[in-house]
Write a protein that holds these residues in place. Structure first.
Motif, mmCIF file in Angstrom:
data_model
loop_
_atom_site.group_PDB
_atom_site.id
_atom_site.type_symbol
_atom_site.label_atom_id
_atom_site.label_comp_id
_atom_site.label_asym_id
_atom_site.label_seq_id
_atom_site.Cartn_x
_atom_site.Cartn_y
_atom_site.Cartn_z
ATOM 1 N N GLY A 111 4.639 1.589 15.166
ATOM 2 C CA GLY A 111 5.221 1.154 14.034
ATOM 3 C C GLY A 111 4.649 2.117 12.892
ATOM 4 N N VAL A 112 5.413 2.053 11.605
ATOM 5 C CA VAL A 112 5.001 2.803 10.554
ATOM 6 C C VAL A 112 3.596 2.425 10.077
ATOM 7 N N SER A 113 2.691 3.392 9.890
ATOM 8 C CA SER A 113 1.463 3.200 9.464
ATOM 9 C C SER A 113 1.076 3.195 8.037
ATOM 10 N N SER A 114 0.203 2.516 7.594
ATOM 11 C CA SER A 114 0.049 2.391 5.953
ATOM 12 C C SER A 114 -0.485 3.968 5.406
ATOM 13 N N PHE A 115 -0.952 4.673 6.048
ATOM 14 C CA PHE A 115 -1.270 6.012 5.445
ATOM 15 C C PHE A 115 0.210 6.782 5.342
ATOM 16 N N THR A 116 1.064 6.610 5.986
ATOM 17 C CA THR A 116 2.488 7.289 5.715
ATOM 18 C C THR A 116 3.060 6.739 4.464
ATOM 19 N N ALA A 117 3.007 5.261 4.645
ATOM 20 C CA ALA A 117 3.646 4.576 3.589
ATOM 21 C C ALA A 117 3.105 4.812 2.192
ATOM 22 N N ALA A 118 1.607 5.072 2.352
ATOM 23 C CA ALA A 118 1.134 5.355 0.795
ATOM 24 C C ALA A 118 1.572 6.696 0.513
ATOM 25 N N ALA A 119 1.760 7.769 1.471
ATOM 26 C CA ALA A 119 2.357 9.131 0.875
ATOM 27 C C ALA A 119 3.642 8.669 0.324
ATOM 28 N N ALA A 120 4.188 7.927 0.841
ATOM 29 C CA ALA A 120 5.753 7.808 0.397
ATOM 30 C C ALA A 120 5.832 7.052 -0.767
#
Length: 258
Positions: A111-120
């Motif tokens: 799944g999409v991790s929160s660390f990539t979501a945070a960068a987005a």
């Protein structure tokens, strides 16, 4: 859907950020064990009306496995729904070991991790040419220890881009270790509940981020992103440089554009 357990990454918050594969499996599931408040209940809108749902927030490992074992014996399709990507701080290894003992098959759906979501959320790229080509995912030691060789100060000394999980509640200690490791003031961003409806973030540097976090009342469920990638000059990628040849493109002459 085969009679086996599916570990599925639900994504960082927004229910639409689950993978298509993950959504399809949820639609067919008979039993779902989900990770409490960290997983959006919007996912359940896609379930069958007869689905059996368990909140693992108050469950022990043994209780989770007991539900899986019973459901599997009844031929039911079981989903273990984790936040973000289950391979990152998901505690799935211990579950898989127990399933191996019971000869219960399983599959992991990323799944999409929160660390990539945070960068987005802050519209930044971790891997900028000439700035950093490495991303370190780590956490501050708390009730769960961190190996000594992975002490935050040591990791910060590398100078790479960093994403810290499960650490915002110790922001002062985090800043102290980062300052000693980096040896200078660097940009920092703290993003709470990235992609949720109540997402919020603050940006700053090691000098002021702790105070900004307190003022914003960010106490949990947040990513701490650290590194020059947040605010810096950088070189453009060679991937799209017209003077750079690769397998799919021949370089153009800078003077003639040919």
């Amino acid at each position: 859907m085969e009679n086996k357990l599916y570990f599925i990454g639900a994504g960082p918050g927004d229910a639409d950020l689950i993978t298509v594969k993950g959504r399809k499996i949820i639609e067919e599931a008979d039993v779902i064990i989900f990770a409490g408040s960290l997983v959006s209940k919007d996912h359940f809108e896609y379930c069958k009306e007869t689905v059996e749902i368990h909140n693992s927030a108050s469950m022990t490992l043994e209780e989770v496995i007991d539900v899986v074992k019973k459901s599997h014996s009844e031929g039911k399709k079981v989903v273990r729904l984790h936040t973000g990507d289950p391979a990152i701080y998901g505690a799935i290894k211990e579950q898989m070991d127990e399933l191996d003992k019971l000869n219960i098959k399983y599959e992991v759906v990323p799944g999409v991790s929160s660390f990539t979501a945070a960068a987005a959320a802050i519209k930044k790229e971790f891997t900028l040419p000439s700035v950093s080509q490495t991303v370190i995912l780590t956490r501050m030691e708390g009730r769960t220890p961190v190996p000594e060789k992975e002490d935050l100060e040591r990791l910060a000394g590398i100078g790479a881009s960093m994403a810290l999980f499960l650490s915002v509640g110790m922001i002062e200690k985090v800043v102290e270790k980062l300052r000693r490791g980096y040896g200078r003031n660097v940009p920092v961003a703290v993003i709470q509940r990235a992609t949720w409806g109540d997402e919020k973030y603050v940006t700053g540097t090691l000098d002021d981020i702790a105070e900004k976090v307190k003022e914003a009342k960010i106490t949990k469920t947040a990513q701490i992103l650290v590194g020059d990638f947040i605010d810096c000059d950088y070189d453009k990628s060679l991937l799209y440089d017209k003077t750079f040849s690769h397998e799919y493109r021949v370089a153009k002459d800078e003077n003639t554009n040919n």
